[in-house]
Scaffold this motif. Structure first.
Motif, PDB file in Angstrom:
ATOM      1  N   ASN A  11     -79.726  32.392  12.878  1.00 40.62           N
ATOM      2  CA  ASN A  11     -78.943  31.364  13.574  1.00 40.62           C
ATOM      3  C   ASN A  11     -79.696  30.836  14.791  1.00 40.62           C
ATOM      4  OD1 ASN A  11     -76.652  31.395  11.872  1.00 40.62           O
ATOM      5  ND2 ASN A  11     -75.958  33.292  12.822  1.00 40.62           N
ATOM      6  N   ILE A  33     -80.010  39.791  22.293  1.00 41.39           N
ATOM      7  CA  ILE A  33     -78.696  40.274  21.835  1.00 41.39           C
ATOM      8  C   ILE A  33     -78.716  41.774  21.563  1.00 41.39           C
ATOM      9  CG2 ILE A  33     -77.928  38.020  20.968  1.00 41.39           C
ATOM     10  CD1 ILE A  33     -78.586  39.003  18.134  1.00 41.39           C
ATOM     11  N   GLN A  38     -75.954  38.624  25.709  1.00 39.99           N
ATOM     12  CA  GLN A  38     -74.963  37.596  25.324  1.00 39.99           C
ATOM     13  C   GLN A  38     -73.611  37.837  25.989  1.00 39.99           C
ATOM     14  OE1 GLN A  38     -76.043  40.112  23.577  1.00 39.99           O
ATOM     15  NE2 GLN A  38     -74.774  40.676  21.838  1.00 39.99           N
ATOM     16  N   HIS A  39     -73.420  39.038  26.568  1.00 37.07           N
ATOM     17  CA  HIS A  39     -72.137  39.363  27.212  1.00 37.07           C
ATOM     18  C   HIS A  39     -72.170  39.125  28.723  1.00 37.07           C
ATOM     19  CE1 HIS A  39     -71.154  40.907  23.319  1.00 37.07           C
ATOM     20  NE2 HIS A  39     -72.032  41.880  23.392  1.00 37.07           N
ATOM     21  N   GLU A  50     -69.715  34.405  23.131  1.00 35.70           N
ATOM     22  CA  GLU A  50     -70.744  35.406  23.413  1.00 35.70           C
ATOM     23  C   GLU A  50     -71.724  35.607  22.261  1.00 35.70           C
ATOM     24  OE1 GLU A  50     -69.036  38.971  25.275  1.00 35.70           O
ATOM     25  OE2 GLU A  50     -67.275  37.777  25.791  1.00 35.70           O
ATOM     26  N   LYS A  51     -72.123  34.519  21.621  1.00 31.72           N
ATOM     27  CA  LYS A  51     -73.130  34.610  20.560  1.00 31.72           C
ATOM     28  C   LYS A  51     -74.149  33.495  20.724  1.00 31.72           C
ATOM     29  CE  LYS A  51     -70.090  36.794  17.206  1.00 31.72           C
ATOM     30  NZ  LYS A  51     -70.637  38.136  17.160  1.00 31.72           N
ATOM     31  N   ILE A  52     -75.394  33.796  20.345  1.00 26.69           N
ATOM     32  CA  ILE A  52     -76.415  32.744  20.321  1.00 26.69           C
ATOM     33  C   ILE A  52     -76.333  32.051  18.970  1.00 26.69           C
ATOM     34  CG2 ILE A  52     -77.941  33.922  21.969  1.00 26.69           C
ATOM     35  CD1 ILE A  52     -79.048  33.767  18.420  1.00 26.69           C
ATOM     36  N   PRO A  53     -76.781  30.798  18.862  1.00 28.24           N
ATOM     37  CA  PRO A  53     -77.403  29.971  19.881  1.00 28.24           C
ATOM     38  C   PRO A  53     -76.384  29.153  20.664  1.00 28.24           C
ATOM     39  CG  PRO A  53     -77.539  28.839  17.776  1.00 28.24           C
ATOM     40  CD  PRO A  53     -76.854  30.151  17.513  1.00 28.24           C
ATOM     41  N   GLU A  69     -72.306  27.131  18.709  1.00 24.98           N
ATOM     42  CA  GLU A  69     -72.249  27.113  17.237  1.00 24.98           C
ATOM     43  C   GLU A  69     -73.429  26.274  16.733  1.00 24.98           C
ATOM     44  OE1 GLU A  69     -70.389  28.524  14.605  1.00 24.98           O
ATOM     45  OE2 GLU A  69     -69.609  29.850  16.132  1.00 24.98           O
ATOM     46  N   SER A  70     -74.263  26.912  15.912  1.00 29.68           N
ATOM     47  CA  SER A  70     -75.494  26.244  15.471  1.00 29.68           C
ATOM     48  C   SER A  70     -75.204  24.913  14.786  1.00 29.68           C
ATOM     49  CB  SER A  70     -76.300  27.163  14.550  1.00 29.68           C
ATOM     50  OG  SER A  70     -75.540  27.523  13.414  1.00 29.68           O
TER      51      SER A  70
END
Ligand SMILES: N[C@@H](CCC(=O)N[C@@H](CS)C(=O)NCC(=O)O)C(=O)O
Length: 211
Positions: A11, A33, A38-39, A50-53, A69-70
């Protein structure tokens, strides 16, 4: 300036590829991560999930535009540049169909397979088999479509960029030699694009520089 917050995962690779394809200048900020970065509060302010990207566009004048959201990031960049997204409703909706197929099927199924097969502390045969079967079905859907089409939605678009890294992992972890030949042909074509090679190289170099 566009700031990209990412990591060396499928992602995380997608927006790097799109930024390079669009020849946009950007700052890459790695979010490890594995270390839980991410947190952090700073990152949570950009992506509450709390997620990449995630991306912040600070070139908008009076305000900064955060996007997470990619799929949303690639659509944002496509709209910003007018590139890699068909103009007509007919072709645009085909492109979105494959973009959302990736978000709802290709990524989650192969991701869960990878997790249960390689990362989970306990081997759960039911989960491994469930995601193996569904991932292979998804690879078959892509292969079938690509048997009659050079790319997923007309010319090369964000739908192809959404799928490339996941297809590579799927072919590596879930396919027998020679299986899914059309998907393999497509993946080789995408992987040979200078912008794809450059983006992935930059991402890996940035990670290696972190030690
Ligand atoms: N649907 C999201 C998925 C994002 C996602 O799952 N990112 C993973 C890395 S590939 C992540 O940040 N994982 C860290 C965590 O779950 O804490 C997208 O396409 O952007």
């Amino acid at each position: 300036m566009i700031e990209l917050y990412t990591w060396t995962t499928p992602n995380g690779e997608k927006p790097v590829i799109m930024l390079e394809e669009c020849k946009l200048s950007y700052e890459m900020h790695l979010v490890d991560i594995g270390n839980g970065e991410q947190h952090s509060d700073r990152f949570k302010a950009i992506n509450a999930n709390e997620k990449i990207p995630a991306l912040v566009d600070r070139s908008m004048g009076g305000y900064s535009q955060p996007v997470f959201e990619s799929g949303a990031i690639l659509i944002y960049l496509a709209e910003l540049t007018g590139k890699f997204l068909p103009q007509s409703t007919r072709h645009r909706s085909q492109c979105f169909s494959w973009v959302f197929f990736q978000v709802g099927h290709t990524g989650p199924m192969i991701g869960q397979y990878h997790h249960f097969n390689s990362a989970a502390p306990e081997k759960i045969d039911y989960a491994i088999e469930r995601y193996r079967k569904e991932s292979r079905r998804v690879l078959g859907v892509l292969d079938g479509h690509l048997a009659n089409n050079a790319y997923l939605a007309g010319d090369y678009t964000i739908a192809d960029m959404m799928h490339y890294s996941w297809a590579r992992i799927g072919l590596k972890e879930l396919a027998e030699d020679g299986e899914f030949p059309s998907l393999r042909r497509w993946a080789e074509t995408i992987g040979a694009r200078p912008a794809v090679r450059l983006g992935l190289e930059k991402l890996q170099t940035a990670k290696d520089a972190r030690g």
